[in-house]
Structures are given as structure tokens and as C-alpha cells.
Design an enzyme around this catalytic site. Structure first.
Site, PDB file in Angstrom:
ATOM      1  N   LYS A  46       0.849  -1.194   0.000  1.00 37.94           N
ATOM      2  CA  LYS A  46       0.000   0.000   0.000  1.00 37.94           C
ATOM      3  C   LYS A  46       0.881   1.240   0.000  1.00 37.94           C
ATOM      4  O   LYS A  46       1.852   1.303   0.780  1.00 37.94           O
ATOM      5  CB  LYS A  46      -0.902  -0.022   1.238  1.00 37.94           C
ATOM      6  N   SER A  90      -9.755   2.360   2.813  1.00 36.94           N
ATOM      7  CA  SER A  90      -8.851   3.055   1.923  1.00 36.94           C
ATOM      8  C   SER A  90      -7.954   2.127   1.113  1.00 36.94           C
ATOM      9  O   SER A  90      -7.423   2.521   0.091  1.00 36.94           O
ATOM     10  CB  SER A  90      -7.967   4.004   2.733  1.00 36.94           C
ATOM     11  N   SER A 127      -9.863  -0.179   6.923  1.00 37.24           N
ATOM     12  CA  SER A 127      -9.295  -0.022   5.583  1.00 37.24           C
ATOM     13  C   SER A 127      -8.662  -1.273   4.989  1.00 37.24           C
ATOM     14  O   SER A 127      -8.306  -1.285   3.811  1.00 37.24           O
ATOM     15  CB  SER A 127      -8.259   1.105   5.577  1.00 37.24           C
TER      16      SER A 127
END
Ligand SMILES: [Mg+2]
Ligand SMILES: [Zn+2]
EC number: 6.3.5.7
Lengths: 505, 98, 513
Positions: C90, C165, C189
Site C-alpha cells: 500500500k 482506503s 481499511s
């Protein structure tokens, strides 16, 4: 800035004190002498190339996290104990948030409502030996900011085109000591201010938690001053003179602010709450930044650090490591040495207490130690324009010189010469005396010859001595010394003269 | 509706150092009002006697040895700087003084 | 290349299977890595799951692993079980040599001079890093629509969002672009995108995985965790990245629990599973989600688990507490992006050039709308006079939520709920309504507030879209969520194979090499 400071001629200090009682408050920042920083492992060092004593934590890079330097926490506890504070069983760090380019994260990690030490006091010693108690509100841990250089014609922030930032100092561990409002200081307020900052400096130096060099900013004082009309008890609006970095300047800044406030207040003006700058050249202060609504620091507990708990055992272990408090030590030494107040004050002012203590410990009498350090050594240092302590004379050298004197091997005058040769690197006093053949002439034959010669050349003096004026012998000592190149023992000369004249000494 | 005015948002934007246009302030004022209205219910349940939890997992006294670790060279420190001079970060004039 | 199975088959293996084939010398890491890079090339124009692809670096690492394997001996023995299995990271986690943006314009072009602790571990274990995955800017969002570099699409339906997210990591793993990925979970997330993409994702116990190098949103809530297609793979990755880190003061001192072992045990007979009353019913829950949830409960019950109901009344305040604590901490954590030391600097269009105005212009241009909204909200919640009412109250709710969990775990070994109230929604559906977006996290945020571990495991499809089930366990009992999730995974058809057979084929035939 919406409000403007009322301008008025400062009153004289005496006049100011007739009308008002000053209230003082101090925030002293002490930079600790840990090896690494408060929250990062970068070196806590002074004077290096800009932006080299930093790592990702100090630069506030994305993703970085702080870890507390345990040594700094112990230093804070020790200082808290030395300031007679309570040590918090539980405390936390908080973020104090404001945007400023010297602050890499745009917050300062500090302590807010949970300081590690609180509710203490410090008895500070004034020039006349009186003590004045300053109540301590709190001592808390925090981190220093970076260093800004303002480029432009003035070098000051106003009118600078741009500024340059060096983050080497960011994260240097600080302890901020905050006093409670100090009332009742009266006309001694400036002196108390100096004595307080001096005492803090001596304590942190004694604890060996800071280099305590004010000129380097290791100890920095923010001095708060306000006045209340005599007979009233409501505090007036205060000014805060920032970063005053010598004990003398603190005294002068308080002196000036009392006069300035009094000037404004006595002409019906009002003080605005603001920070002020100390101007060393004019010994006055100038207006800084007004306190405003924008000072909303949005403190909250630092979520990246965990709380600190301090057990009684930990406190006691650190307490056992504490050195004798400087004030207690001074009192003890003054009594032990039997100096007069004035003599002792001079020793302290000359920064020679440690040296004299060691010289006495090694066997010299307090009087002899004082005579050497405050006399010849101070004179030599003065001539070289350095501090006596920095001259490089070891206590054992003084003791050795004194032994030679006591044994009658050299006299005071020779001893002074030996000291100079010693400073020139010629070795120990004994070695110098040996190598240079400076030992006092006590060999009776040579000395008697010299005395006889002097008596023959000065019949008038001999006559006076024979007539009972024994003091006149002094006039014979000079010529004998000349003959023996200064190595004669004056006592011995006297003995020989008296013996020759058949007078009972 | 929460009592948040456009002036409040303007003050918050100033504290947060985010320049905002009139239109943005207007929009933000409305949105903030709605959000604050729905989150302020926490006050109903937050009794006096309930302690606050700042850290989800309770640890204390996590310390580092006072040992020096790695550092960056000035070049590394400044590698991402928008502007630099003489080994230092360069910033426009500072008007306000701390 | 010649000895390799068909690369489209290769990428559909689980990470554990890939690892086994690498160890057995049946495949090479270079081929495996190349197969994923080919897949990335084929589907990225559609998905936009990656913000940066590091083909060269990944292949270099892969070649290194292959070389060690071929040489054999002690070096080969010492290789980590996952060595040579590629991974995506990420873009909230900093990496040396690859840009890190947090999907924000304010960090565009920034190159981290240091690696996150989890990245150090991944490099040490020699997992080829394929690149950095997309996210909502600074992890602020539940749909990955708030990325400054364009949204990521859900591989199950490209008209839909992949969750957020961590939509990039979830989509990349779901679309076989990577078998493993790292995510971060502040309020869901990892788990919510897991639910929306059919992937497995864990939010570890707070402090279980080092946060050093994870760009902070809300420090007291953030955790890095694994994103995979199977529970076992998640456990393998979790064990690799977990453990104590002296650079993170909030890092737990304990070693990582035996998670892989837990993920390989499927017996739930006699285990008590608590259904959280507040998170199992009520408005906003789609029927398809509730159906899948109930089927899961039935399956667990049939396998011998005891299903009990637990009551967590303070969860009604969890969303409020979360949307106070998170923006408060975020407003502070994001203060450093000011255009002074790194990142973008934007000059004001007019007026004097002072640092204050440059910071204001930089942050105005550099941050997206959602980020600004949260910064302003957080600034408000912490400001003088409001602290006690907002941040202070929210932290008290945190205490109440922990107490609710403590009581619930007296009655059950693990807790269960749907991970999200709905399946993946359409792009643009909630972007104009922040509160509707926030409500997505209703089931996931209590775990972050309490610091406990949670996992999402796929539990079938509803109208062709994945539904996720969440298991929660007490702090430091991460092994329990792996055990429960692995059991459910097994009961529902084994390692999600059933659902993966149904994912649309995104790529053209040109992917085959
Ligand atoms: Mg202060
Ligand atoms: Zn301070």
C-alpha cells in the site's frame, strides 16, 4: 496587531519601586547533555555542519515515530528532586501544535497537564548571604526546535527576504522549569532574578545533566514581569522577555522591564501582554509578538508515545545518586574554610570553589589555597585574559609548591617563579627547583660570607641593629639576596646577623 | 444543527494553515455542521466517572538507551527539499515570530 | 520460462502453493514474478490498483532468490518460506527506491530515504516487491475514490468501488495481480475492501505489527496488516511482518503468536462464537449481506460451534467516537506537510510571499477535499474550549467500548459480524455525502477503537458481489481470528475457490505468455 503598546519614558528604578510591587515569573529551558536526542538516536551535538545531526525522525519525515530517551527521563527526575519537587507517578507527553518552519512536525512534543515534576521550591542565595525562596510550579520534558537564520540586510526576522533552516538542534532534550509567580521581591527583584538563574545553572551543572553554558543556549531564560500598585494584590498584565542568555542580562532585563512597566502605568497607560526581546547593546527590551487568539496549541496526549510511570524505588535510586545541592555545599565549605563572606563571595565569583576544595583536600590549608588561587593564579590568568580555572594549574601543583615552602627549600618569591616555569611546561615544582638550582641557600658557609659582606658594606645599618632597632635587619636582606641570586632564606639571614652582633633573637 | 459559523471555519482553516476560498468556506461550514451534529452524541454517554483511553493497548515506560544511531548527510537531508541554500532548507520570509 | 505452468494458472495459486512450488524447484521466482507483472500490465488500464510498478526491482529480487535456491545448501535452507513470492505494498508505507505518495499530490515525487520496518522485513525475507498500491488519499476514505491519482475499480464489477482506503491492495490481490499485499487499517481499511473484493484481510492487535514507516493517519488506531486470498496466506504474511520493533513505542513486546498453525486448524466444535447484536441487524444492512451472514452462522453451528448473542451497547457511539479521534489525530499528523522540507511547495497566486501564505497555499493545493474536511474537523475537536466535549468524550467512549468487548469475550471466544453493511457500491454513489460514506465503517471501527484484532473472510456472493464476514478476538489473541476464519473458509468451500471461479475475467487473452 490591533493594539499598540503605550509608549512612555521608563521611570527610574527607585521611583518604580515606590509606586509598584513587581511580580516575577521564570521559564528556564535547560538543554540536557545526553548523547542522543530526546526522541531519536541522532547525536545531541553542538556546532556541526547544518542538517547532519539528523535522521528521519528529526526531519519529521512521513511514517516516523518517536522513542523516549530513558537517560533524559532520569535527568528530569533528578532535576525535579534537586528542585524539591514531587515526582509524578504517572505522566504523559503531549503535542503542542503550531506551524513554524523550525518545527519539523509542526508540533513540539512536550508535557502539558501532566509534567514529570511539580510543586517544588528553590532557596536562592543573594549577595548578602540571605536566601529567598522561589516556588517551582513544574518541570517538564520537551524537545528543542531547529535553528533559523534570517537572510537579508538586517539579519533579523523583520525585513528578511527568506530564512534558512538547520534541523540539527531539533529534538535536543529540554527540561523547562516554570516558577510560580514570585511576589515580595521588591527592590531585590533584579538580584533575585540573577540569583535564581545562577542557582538553576549551578544545579544542572552539579547534576551533570547539562553543559549549562548559557552563551551556547544550554540554559535559556524567559523572564516574566508585571507590576501591581503598592498595597494591591491583583497581578498586572505581564510581559515575557524571551531567551535571555546570561545571568547578568536576566538581572538587567528585569530591572528594565520594571522601569518600563512603571513608566507606562504611572502615565495612565496599559501594558499589553506580549513577548519581548532583550537587546544586549542598549540593555533594553523591544516589542516581540503579542499574545493572540491564534495561540490555540490544541494540546492532546501524544498517541505515539506511551505513558511514563515512576515508582518510589526508581525515585530513591536516583535520589541516592544526587550530589550535594550547590547552596548546601557552599554553606558547608564557607564554614569549613573560615573565610569571611566577602572572601568566599570572591572565590565563588572567580569560579574557583572546586579548585580550592581539591587543594584543601590534598593537604593545603584553606588560607594557603585561597592565597594561591585568588592571588598568583588569578593574576596570571588575568594577564592571559582567561578564567583562572582555565589556566591549567592542578591543585597538586599548588600543594607541591607549598610543601617546598614549608620545608624551607624555596621562598614565596621563588615559588611564584616555579609556577611560571611549570606553566611553561618544565615539569613538577620539585623537578623545576632541582633543574634550575633554585633551592634556598641555607648552607651556612656561603650564607655567612654573603651576610658578612653585606654587613661590611652597610656599617650604618649594623649600627642601628646593634642599637636595638631589629627591624633594620631588613635593609641587609636585600644585599644578601642579591649576592645569593635570591636563594637566601630571610629567616636564616636574620639569625646570622643577630648571632654576629651577640643579640638574643 | 451544530453552532458552527463560517467565521469559525475560517479560524480553523487559519489554525490548520489551509487557504480556503469563500465558496470552500461556505461548503465546509455546512458539511462540518452535519458531521459534528452526528458525532457529538458521544457526549451523552461520556460520564464524569469514565476514564479516558488514549492508547488502546496499555504499555508504560518504553525507553531507548542513550546511544547514537545513524544520521543523514546534509545532501541526504536536503534531497527532497523544495528549496535549499548552504546546506539548509530555504523558506520564504517569516512575518510572524514565535 | 519453458518449465513454467501456464502463467494464468500460476497467478491463481495461493501464496502458500506458490511458496511450495518454489521450494520444490517446480517454478522459479522470476517466472512467478513475471507472470504477475504481465497480469498487472494487462489489467491495470482497467483497474488502476497500482500507483507505481517496480518491475525491475521485483525481478532482481526474484533472480536472487532463484540463484540461492539453485545453489542450495545452508543459504537456501535459511530462505524464508515466502521467499520469492511477490507482494504489493500500500502506498501509505514508505519504501526506499520507490516513490511513496499516500495517494496525495502533496507528496508527489517524494522519495523516502528509509524503509518502513515491515518493508525491511519483506526485503530481508526476499519477497519481490511488485509496486505500490492505490488508496484513498492519506487513507481517508472507504472507496479509494479519494485518491489524487484516480480511483481503483473493483475487479468484480468495474462500475463499483473496491472499498477503501486500501482498495488498491484489495483489488490487486482479487484480480491476481499479486498474491500478497500489505494494507493499513485505521477504521476498517483492510477489512472493508476485503469484504468488497472477496479478499482476506487482517487488522492485527494494536502494536502487533510495527507502524514505523506507515504514514500516520490516526496514530492510536492505525495498524498494518496482510491482504491475501486465503486465511493461511494472511497468517503467513502476518507472521513475517509482526513482532516487536524498538522504533515503535507502541509496539508490543511479545513475539508474534503462532498464526499459521491457527490458520491450519479448522475445528470449531465447542467454540463459542458471539454475534454482536448491534452489528448484525438494523437499518442499512442489505438482505444479501444478512443472508450470507446467516448462512455462515448456520455452517458454523453445524460444525459444532455454539452461537451466542452478545450485547455491546456503547457501539452506538463508536462511529461518533471514531470520527472525532481519527480526524483529531490526523489533523495533527498531517501538519508536517507544509512544503518546507519535502513534497510539493505551492506559491500563493497573489499577495506577499510569506511562509505562512506559502504553507496555506501548499496545503490548499496539495490536499484533497476529504483530507481537508478531516483536518478541519480534527482541528475543531481539539481546539480550546472544545477538547473535553469532543476529543475527551470520544476517549471515554473508547473505554466503554473496551468494556463492552471485555464483557463480550467473557461469553464468547470470538465475535462475528458482517464486515460491511452492504456489498460494494457504485462509483460516485457516496462521494457527495460524507456521512453516508462514514457509515460504511460501522462494523469495523470498534476493533480499532479497542485495539483488538479483526479479520475479514469472504462468505460467498450476493448478486455476483462478494460479502465479507468479520471475526474479532481479544487483544493479543490474533490466533483466534485466524482459527475461526480458516474454519469458516473451509466450511464455505475451501480457500475461497468457489468464489474465485466466479470472478470476471478482466484481461484479454494477450495476458497468456
Ligand atoms: Mg514556555
Ligand atoms: Zn518550553
Amino acid at each position: 496587531m490591533t493594539e499598540t503598546q503605550t509608549e512612555a519614558q521608563p521611570l527610574s528604578f527607585e521611583e518604580a519601586l515606590e509606586k509598584y510591587d513587581p511580580v516575577l515569573g521564570f521559564e528556564v529551558h535547560v538543554e540536557l547533555n545526553t548523547k542522543s536526542k530526546m526522541f531519536s538516536s541522532a547525536p545531541n551535538a553542538f556546532g556541526d555542519e547544518p542538517n547532519t545531526n539528523v535522521n528521519e525522525v528529526d526531519l519529521g519525515l512521513p511514517g516516523t515515530l518517536p522513542v523516549v530517551n530513558g537517560k533524559a527521563v532520569e535527568s528530569a527526575i533528578k532535576l525535579g528532586l534537586a528542585l524539591n519537587c514531587s515526582i509524578a507517578e504517572y505522566c504523559r507527553f503531549a503535542r503542542k501544535q503550531y506551524f513554524y518552519p523550525d518545527l519539523p512536525k509542526n508540533w513540539q512534543t512536550s508535557q502539558y497537564d501532566e509534567p514529570i515534576a511539580y510543586d517544588g521550591y528553590l532557596d536562592v542565595e543573594l549577595d548578602d548571604g540571605e536566601t529567598f525562596r522561589v516556588e517551582i510550579e513544574r518541570a517538564h520534558m520537551e524537545e528543542d526546535a531547529g535553528k533559523l537564520t534570517h537572510a537579508g540586510t538586517s539579519g533579523r526576522i523583520q525585513g528578511a527576504d527568506y530564512s534558512l533552516v538547520d534541523y540539527n538542534r531539533t529534538g535536543v532534550p529540554l527540561i523547562e522549569i516554570v516558577t510560580k509567580p514570585i511576589t515580595g521581591a521588591g527592590e531585590r527583584a533584579p538580584e533575585i532574578a540573577r540569583a535564581y538563574v545562577t542557582a538553576i545553572r549551578d544545579i544542572v551543572k552539579g547534576l551533570d545533566i547539562s553543559d549549562a553554558r548559557m552563551e551556547r543556549g544550554n540554559v535559556r531564560c524567559d523572564a516574566n514581569v508585571s507590576l501591581m500598585p503598592k498595597g494591591t494584590t491583583d497581578f498586572g498584565t505581564r510581559s515575557e522577555t524571551k531567551n535571555v542568555n546570561s545571568t547578568r542580562a536576566v538581572e538587567q532585563a528585569v530591572h528594565f522591564e520594571i522601569r518600563r512597566h512603571a513608566g507606562i502605568l504611572s502615565t495612565g497607560g496599559s501594558i499589553i501582554q506580549e513577548t519581548r526581546h532583550w537587546l544586549e547593546t542598549s540593555r533594553t527590551t523591544s516589542s516581540g509578538r503579542p499574545k493572540s487568539d491564534a495561540d490555540d496549541y490544541r494540546y492532546f496526549p501524544e498517541p505515539d508515545l506511551v505513558p511514563i510511570t515512576v515508582t518510589q524505588e526508581w525515585i530513591e535510586r536516583l535520589r541516592a545518586e544526587l550530589p550535594e545541592p550547590p547552596a548546601v555545599r557552599r554553606r558547608r565549605l564557607r564554614e569549613a574554610w573560615g573565610y569571611s563572606d566577602a572572601e568566599f563571595r570572591d572565590v565563588v565569583a572567580a569560579g574557583l570553589m572546586d579548585q580550592i576544595e581539591e587543594t584543601v583536600e590534598q593537604g593545603a590549608s584553606p588560607a594557603v589555597a585561597r592565597k594561591w588561587w585568588m592571588g598568583e593564579i588569578s593574576r596570571l590568568a588575568n594577564a592571559r585574559d582567561i578564567e583562572p580555572a582555565a589556566l591549567g594549574v592542578e591543585p597538586e601543583t599548588i600543594v607541591a609548591l607549598n610543601v617546598l615552602i614549608d620545608e624551607g627549600k624555596i621562598n614565596d618569591k621563588i615559588a611564584r617563579q616555579v609556577l611560571e616555569h611549570h606553566l611553561e611546561g618544565e615539569g613538577s615544582p620539585a623537578e623545576i627547583v632541582q633543574a634550575r638550582g633554585l633551592e634556598v641557600v641555607s648552607d651556612d658557609g656561603a650564607l655567612t660570607a654573603a651576610v658578612e659582606k653585606a654587613m661590611a658594606e652597610n656599617p650604618d645599618v649594623v649600627e642601628k641593629v646593634a642599637g636595638g632597632k631589629l627591624k633594620a635587619i631588613g635593609a641587609l636582606i636585600g644585599p644578601v639576596m642579591k649576592e645569593t641570586r635570591g636563594q637566601a632564606d630571610a629567616g636564616k639571614v636574620r639569625e646570622i646577623v643577630l648571632a654576629k652582633l651577640g643579640i638574643e633573637g | 444543527m451544530a453552532d458552527i459559523s463560517r467565521a469559525d471555519v475560517e479560524h480553523l482553516a487559519k489554525l490548520a494553515h489551509i487557504s480556503m476560498s469563500e465558496a470552500e468556506l461556505e461548503k465546509m461550514t455546512g458539511e462540518l455542521g452535519v458531521i459534528v451534529d452526528s458525532v457529538k452524541t458521544v457526549q451523552e454517554a461520556a460520564g464524569e466517572d469514565i476514564p479516558a483511553t488514549s492508547h488502546p493497548v496499555a504499555l508504560t515506560n518504553v525507553f531507548r538507551e542513550d546511544v547514537i544511531g545513524h544520521t543523514y548527510t546534509a545532501e541526504e537531508s536536503l534531497a527532497n527539499a523544495p528549496d535549499a541554500e548552504d546546506g539548509r532548507f530555504k523558506v520564504p520570509a517569516i512575518l510572524d515570530e514565535e | 520460462m519453458t518449465t513454467t505452468p501456464h502463467s494464468t494458472d500460476l497467478i491463481r495459486l495461493t501464496a502458500a502453493e506458490m511458496a511450495a512450488k518454489l521450494r520444490a524447484g517446480e517454478i522459479t521466482s522470476v517466472d512467478l514474478t513475471q507472470a504477475h507483472l504481465d497480469r498487472i500490465e494487462a489489467v491495470e488500464p482497467t483497474l488502476n490498483a497500482f500507483l507505481h510498478v517496480s518491475a525491475e526491482e521485483a525481478l532482481t529480487t526474484a533472480a536472487e532468490v532463484d540463484k540461492i535456491r539453485v545453489a542450495g545448501g545452508a543459504e537456501a535452507e535459511k530462505l524464508h518460506p515466502l521467499a520469492g513470492v511477490p507482494i504489493a505494498i500500500k502506498d501509505l508505507i514508505v519504501t526506499k527506491g520507490q516513490p511513496t505518495t499516500a495517494a496525495s499530490k502533496i507528496l508527489e515525487g517524494w522519495m523516502s530515504p528509509y524503509d518502513a520496518t515491515v518493508v525491511e522485513k519483506i526485503r530481508e525475507a526476499k519477497l519481490p516487491i511488485l509496486g505500490k498500491t492505490n488508496l484513498d488519499e492519506f487513507a481517508m476514505g472507504s472507496s479509494t475514490e479519494h485518491s489524487a491519482f484516480g480511483p481503483t475499480r473493483n475487479p468484480w464489477d468495474i462500475e463499483r468501488i473496491p472499498g477503501g482506503s486500501g482498495g488498491g491492495s484489495a483489488a490487486a490481490v482479487a484480480a491476481f495481480e499479486a498474491p500478497l499485499a500489505l494494507g493499513t487499517d485505521t477504521g476498517g481499511s483492510i477489512r472493508e475492501p476485503g469484504a468488497f473484493t472477496g479478499t482476506v484481510g487482517t487488522k492485527p492487535t494494536y502494536g502487533g505489527v510495527s507502524r514505523y514507516g506507515a504514514i500516520a493517519m490516526a496514530s492510536s488506531l492505525d495498524q498494518i496488516g496482510p491482504v491475501t486470498r486465503t486465511v493461511e496466506d494472511a497468517a503467513l504474511l502476518h507472521e513475517l511482518i509482526g513482532g516487536h520493533d524498538p522504533k515503535d513505542s507502541t509496539s508490543l513486546p511479545e513475539p508474534v503468536p503462532a498464526l499459521v498453525d491457527a490458520a491450519r486448524t479448522h475445528d470449531v466444535a465447542g467454540k463459542k462464537i458471539g454475534v454482536i447484536k448491534q452489528l448484525a441487524t438494523g437499518e442499512g444492512y442489505q438482505q444479501g449481506v444478512l443472508d450470507a451472514f446467516n448462512s455462515s452462522l448456520d455452517a458454523l453451528r453445524e460444525a459444532g460451534a455454539e452461537i451466542v448473542e452478545v450485547d455491546c451497547p456503547s457501539f452506538d457511539y463508536a462511529l461518533g467516537a471514531y470520527y472525532l479521534i481519527m480526524p483529531s489525530e490526523a489533523s495533527s499528523n498531517l501538519a508536517r506537510y507544509d512544503g518546507v522540507r519535502y513534497g510539493t511547495r505551492v506559491l500563493p497566486e497573489e499577495g506577499p510571499l510569506t511562509i505562512e501564505r506559502v504553507m496555506g497555499a501548499t496545503r490548499a493545493a496539495g490536499f484533497g477535499e476529504e483530507v481537508k474536511r478531516r483536518i478541519i474537523l480534527g482541528t475543531y475537536a481539539l481546539s480550546a474550549g472544545y477538547y473535553d466535549a469532543y476529543y475527551g468524550s470520544a476517549q471515554k467512549i473508547r473505554t466503554l467500548i473496551q468494556r463492552d468487548f471485555d464483557a463480550a469475550f467473557e461469553q464468547a471466544d470470538v465475535l462475528i459480524s458482517p464486515t460491511a453493511p452492504t456489498v460494494a457500491f457504485k462509483m460516485g454513489e457516496k462521494t457527495d455525502d460524507p456521512m453516508a460514506m462514514y457509515l460504511n465503517d460501522i462494523a469495523t471501527i470498534p476493533a480499532n477503537l479497542a485495539g483488538i484484532p479483526g479479520i475479514n473472510v469472504p462468505a460467498g456472493l450476493s448478486d455476483g458481489l462478494p460479502v465479507g464476514i468479520q471475526f474479532l478476538a481479544p487483544a493479543k489473541e490474533d490466533a483466534r481470528v485466524y482459527h475461526a476464519a480458516a474454519a469458516l473458509e473451509e466450511l464455505l468451500g475451501g480457500k475461497g475457490e468457489v468464489i474465485w471461479q466466479q470472478i470476471p475475467d478482466l484481461a484479454s487473452s494477450s495476458v497468456d505468455v
